[in-house]
Design a protein around this motif. Structure first.
Motif, PDB file in Angstrom:
ATOM      1  N   CYS A  22       0.864  -1.173   0.000  1.00  0.00           N
ATOM      2  CA  CYS A  22       0.000   0.000   0.000  1.00  0.00           C
ATOM      3  C   CYS A  22       0.904   1.227   0.000  1.00  0.00           C
ATOM      4  CB  CYS A  22      -0.906   0.010   1.221  1.00  0.00           C
ATOM      5  SG  CYS A  22      -1.862   1.527   1.419  1.00  0.00           S
ATOM      6  N   ALA A  23       0.965   1.900  -1.126  1.00  0.00           N
ATOM      7  CA  ALA A  23       1.791   3.089  -1.258  1.00  0.00           C
ATOM      8  C   ALA A  23       0.957   4.329  -0.947  1.00  0.00           C
ATOM      9  CB  ALA A  23       2.360   3.172  -2.668  1.00  0.00           C
ATOM     10  N   ALA A  24       1.423   5.124  -0.021  1.00  0.00           N
ATOM     11  CA  ALA A  24       0.706   6.326   0.391  1.00  0.00           C
ATOM     12  C   ALA A  24       1.385   7.567  -0.179  1.00  0.00           C
ATOM     13  CB  ALA A  24       0.658   6.410   1.910  1.00  0.00           C
ATOM     14  N   SER A  25       0.572   8.544  -0.533  1.00  0.00           N
ATOM     15  CA  SER A  25       1.087   9.822  -1.007  1.00  0.00           C
ATOM     16  C   SER A  25       0.179  10.930  -0.500  1.00  0.00           C
ATOM     17  CB  SER A  25       1.169   9.850  -2.532  1.00  0.00           C
ATOM     18  OG  SER A  25      -0.105   9.654  -3.111  1.00  0.00           O
ATOM     19  N   TRP A  36      -5.208  -2.749   7.121  1.00  0.00           N
ATOM     20  CA  TRP A  36      -5.707  -3.571   6.035  1.00  0.00           C
ATOM     21  C   TRP A  36      -7.059  -4.130   6.448  1.00  0.00           C
ATOM     22  CZ3 TRP A  36      -3.730  -3.898   1.251  1.00  0.00           C
ATOM     23  CH2 TRP A  36      -2.404  -3.515   1.052  1.00  0.00           C
ATOM     24  N   PHE A  37      -8.014  -3.972   5.549  1.00  0.00           N
ATOM     25  CA  PHE A  37      -9.345  -4.543   5.702  1.00  0.00           C
ATOM     26  C   PHE A  37      -9.576  -5.506   4.549  1.00  0.00           C
ATOM     27  CE2 PHE A  37     -11.536  -1.812   8.862  1.00  0.00           C
ATOM     28  CZ  PHE A  37     -10.583  -0.810   9.007  1.00  0.00           C
ATOM     29  N   ARG A  38     -10.579  -6.341   4.694  1.00  0.00           N
ATOM     30  CA  ARG A  38     -10.979  -7.199   3.584  1.00  0.00           C
ATOM     31  C   ARG A  38     -12.497  -7.368   3.595  1.00  0.00           C
ATOM     32  NH1 ARG A  38      -8.490 -13.059   5.522  1.00  0.00           N
ATOM     33  NH2 ARG A  38      -9.968 -13.458   7.239  1.00  0.00           N
ATOM     34  N   CYS A  96      -6.524  -1.092   1.730  1.00  0.00           N
ATOM     35  CA  CYS A  96      -5.648  -0.351   2.628  1.00  0.00           C
ATOM     36  C   CYS A  96      -6.390   0.896   3.094  1.00  0.00           C
ATOM     37  CB  CYS A  96      -4.368   0.025   1.886  1.00  0.00           C
ATOM     38  SG  CYS A  96      -3.214   1.025   2.815  1.00  0.00           S
ATOM     39  N   ALA A  97      -6.178   1.270   4.344  1.00  0.00           N
ATOM     40  CA  ALA A  97      -6.828   2.445   4.895  1.00  0.00           C
ATOM     41  C   ALA A  97      -5.859   3.200   5.793  1.00  0.00           C
ATOM     42  CB  ALA A  97      -8.075   2.051   5.669  1.00  0.00           C
ATOM     43  N   TYR A 117     -11.546   4.954   9.791  1.00  0.00           N
ATOM     44  CA  TYR A 117     -10.593   5.328   8.751  1.00  0.00           C
ATOM     45  C   TYR A 117     -11.305   6.094   7.640  1.00  0.00           C
ATOM     46  CZ  TYR A 117      -7.174   2.391  11.028  1.00  0.00           C
ATOM     47  OH  TYR A 117      -6.302   1.870  11.951  1.00  0.00           O
ATOM     48  N   ASN A 118     -10.726   7.211   7.262  1.00  0.00           N
ATOM     49  CA  ASN A 118     -11.349   8.065   6.251  1.00  0.00           C
ATOM     50  C   ASN A 118     -10.658   8.010   4.895  1.00  0.00           C
ATOM     51  OD1 ASN A 118     -13.527   9.423   7.728  1.00  0.00           O
ATOM     52  ND2 ASN A 118     -11.865  10.196   9.007  1.00  0.00           N
ATOM     53  N   TYR A 119      -9.487   7.440   4.831  1.00  0.00           N
ATOM     54  CA  TYR A 119      -8.750   7.379   3.565  1.00  0.00           C
ATOM     55  C   TYR A 119      -8.617   5.912   3.158  1.00  0.00           C
ATOM     56  CZ  TYR A 119      -7.638  12.117   4.944  1.00  0.00           C
ATOM     57  OH  TYR A 119      -7.733  13.421   5.330  1.00  0.00           O
ATOM     58  N   TRP A 120      -9.015   5.638   1.912  1.00  0.00           N
ATOM     59  CA  TRP A 120      -9.072   4.257   1.449  1.00  0.00           C
ATOM     60  C   TRP A 120      -8.452   4.122   0.060  1.00  0.00           C
ATOM     61  CZ3 TRP A 120     -11.171   0.301   4.366  1.00  0.00           C
ATOM     62  CH2 TRP A 120     -11.839   0.697   5.523  1.00  0.00           C
ATOM     63  N   GLY A 121      -7.853   2.950  -0.167  1.00  0.00           N
ATOM     64  CA  GLY A 121      -7.402   2.625  -1.503  1.00  0.00           C
ATOM     65  C   GLY A 121      -8.523   1.983  -2.305  1.00  0.00           C
TER      66      GLY A 121
END
Length: 130
Positions: A22-25, A36-38, A96-97, A117-121
């Motif tokens: 999970c690459a964050a920017s 990590w969620f599923r 990814c969160a 979590y407010n930010y998600w892939g």
């Protein structure tokens, strides 16, 4: 804003391994919790593993404890999920969160396990065949 991009999903046989990335920017400095969620078809989203990015402490769902490992590379702003001994019941879309709850800094990294979590892939699919 934090942008997250997952990779590394795929299809493996029962007992196999995969490593998700999970690459964050963006404003990554605000994220003290990453997770990590599923979610499998017809099932509720499940929290799999979390890591407190300031100290590196991690927490796992009972269903994956001992098989999955979450880790981080701060230089690359990347979080990993190493998945070993995969089972068919691990089949799901993995997300990814990230977020930056101040409670995690005040109360400790364990707060990451109950945080919202407010930010998600966009997710990456993992399929395990028997």
């Amino acid at each position: 804003q934090v942008q997250l991009v997952e990779s590394g999903g795929g299809s493996v046989q029962d007992g196999g391994s995969l490593r998700l990335s999970c690459a964050a920017s963006g404003y990554t400095h605000i994220s003290n919790c990453m997770a990590w969620f599923r979610q499998a078809p017809g099932k509720e989203r499940e929290r799999v593993a979390v890591i407190y990015t300031r100290g590196g402490t991690s927490y796992y769902a009972d269903s994956v404890k001992g098989r999955f490992t979450i880790s981080q590379d701060n230089a690359k702003n990347t979080v990993y999920l190493q998945m070993n001994s995969l089972k068919p019941e691990d089949t799901a879309m993995y997300y990814c969160a990230a977020d930056g709850p101040p409670e995690a800094t005040i109360l400790g990294g364990a707060y990451c396990y109950i945080a919202s979590y407010n930010y998600w892939g966009q997710g990456t699919q993992v399929t395990v065949s028997s």
